[in-house]
Design a protein around this motif. Structure first.
Motif, PDB file in Angstrom:
ATOM      1  N   UNK A 172       0.830  -1.205   0.000  1.00 17.12           N
ATOM      2  CA  UNK A 172       0.000   0.000   0.000  1.00 17.12           C
ATOM      3  C   UNK A 172       0.863   1.254   0.000  1.00 17.12           C
ATOM      4  N   UNK A 173       1.932   1.271   0.808  1.00 14.90           N
ATOM      5  CA  UNK A 173       2.815   2.445   0.860  1.00 14.90           C
ATOM      6  C   UNK A 173       3.485   2.684  -0.491  1.00 14.90           C
ATOM      7  N   UNK A 174       3.918   1.604  -1.137  1.00 15.33           N
ATOM      8  CA  UNK A 174       4.545   1.725  -2.457  1.00 15.33           C
ATOM      9  C   UNK A 174       3.549   2.292  -3.462  1.00 15.33           C
ATOM     10  N   UNK A 175       2.356   1.739  -3.485  1.00 11.81           N
ATOM     11  CA  UNK A 175       1.327   2.188  -4.415  1.00 11.81           C
ATOM     12  C   UNK A 175       0.934   3.634  -4.154  1.00 11.81           C
ATOM     13  N   UNK A 176       0.737   3.978  -2.900  1.00 13.65           N
ATOM     14  CA  UNK A 176       0.341   5.336  -2.534  1.00 13.65           C
ATOM     15  C   UNK A 176       1.451   6.332  -2.892  1.00 13.65           C
ATOM     16  N   UNK A 177       2.706   5.969  -2.575  1.00 13.68           N
ATOM     17  CA  UNK A 177       3.834   6.844  -2.906  1.00 13.68           C
ATOM     18  C   UNK A 177       3.950   7.047  -4.408  1.00 13.68           C
ATOM     19  N   UNK A 178       3.789   5.979  -5.171  1.00 14.51           N
ATOM     20  CA  UNK A 178       3.861   6.080  -6.633  1.00 14.51           C
ATOM     21  C   UNK A 178       2.768   7.019  -7.158  1.00 14.51           C
ATOM     22  N   UNK A 179       1.578   6.908  -6.602  1.00 10.42           N
ATOM     23  CA  UNK A 179       0.483   7.802  -7.004  1.00 10.42           C
ATOM     24  C   UNK A 179       0.808   9.255  -6.690  1.00 10.42           C
ATOM     25  N   UNK A 180       1.356   9.497  -5.493  1.00  6.05           N
ATOM     26  CA  UNK A 180       1.689  10.872  -5.098  1.00  6.05           C
ATOM     27  C   UNK A 180       2.787  11.462  -5.980  1.00  6.05           C
ATOM     28  N   UNK A 181       3.795  10.657  -6.290  1.00 10.62           N
ATOM     29  CA  UNK A 181       4.873  11.123  -7.164  1.00 10.62           C
ATOM     30  C   UNK A 181       4.324  11.396  -8.567  1.00 10.62           C
ATOM     31  N   UNK A 182       3.488  10.503  -9.075  1.00 10.22           N
ATOM     32  CA  UNK A 182       2.917  10.716 -10.410  1.00 10.22           C
ATOM     33  C   UNK A 182       2.009  11.950 -10.432  1.00 10.22           C
ATOM     34  N   UNK A 183       1.271  12.186  -9.354  1.00  6.43           N
ATOM     35  CA  UNK A 183       0.441  13.396  -9.276  1.00  6.43           C
ATOM     36  C   UNK A 183       1.304  14.651  -9.359  1.00  6.43           C
TER      37      UNK A 183
END
Length: 152
Positions: A10-21
């Motif tokens: 979840x942390x990896x997925x959430x971080x990836x989303x935040x970076x992509x945003x």
């Protein structure tokens, strides 16, 4: 009942989303999206390449690639021609405008690297880059520069 199980994914997925945003916000003034920037990068590395090959090295579905290329073509960033030997195959190339746009993309990517380094510190940012590259490779991901066609 509440699920209290902790998933590292979840942390990896959430971080990836935040970076992509953040990346999407930085690319917005140029009207370019993150995956479109990857397509431009792939063409910079590969030179002229089939639409199928660019889709493969960027891990984009054929349908999404077709839509993306149509948009990049309308923006004047890529050109599409018919393959000389295969009529059903399109060959993509960067235009001069695409090369200019790519310089802005690379500046933005550098800013993102700096954001990660400023957030985590240099050592952790380098470790994160190393681990994400290792994960990508282990999962079968490729980049344009590690294909048999990529430049050395």
């Amino acid at each position: 009942m509440t699920n209290t199980t902790h998933y590292r994914f979840h942390e990896l997925l959430h971080s990836a989303d935040l970076v992509e945003d953040r990346l999407r916000e930085k690319l917005a003034p140029a009207d370019i999206r993150p995956k479109q920037a990857r397509v431009l990068n792939a063409l910079d590395i590969l030179g002229s390449a089939s639409q199928v090959e660019v889709a493969r090295v960027t891990n984009v579905t054929a349908g999404s690639m077709s839509t993306m290329v149509g948009r990049l073509e309308k923006l004047g960033l890529v050109s599409r021609t018919q393959h000389p030997d295969e009529r059903r195959c399109d060959v993509l190339s960067l235009t001069d405008a695409g090369r200019r746009q790519l310089k802005d993309v690379y500046r933005t990517w550098k800013q993102m690297d700096e954001l990660i380094e400023n957030t985590l510190g240099r050592e952790k940012a380098l470790l994160l880059a190393e681990l994400t590259d290792e994960l990508r490779q282990a999962l079968g991901g490729i980049t344009p520069d590690n294909t048999s066609r990529g430049r050395q």
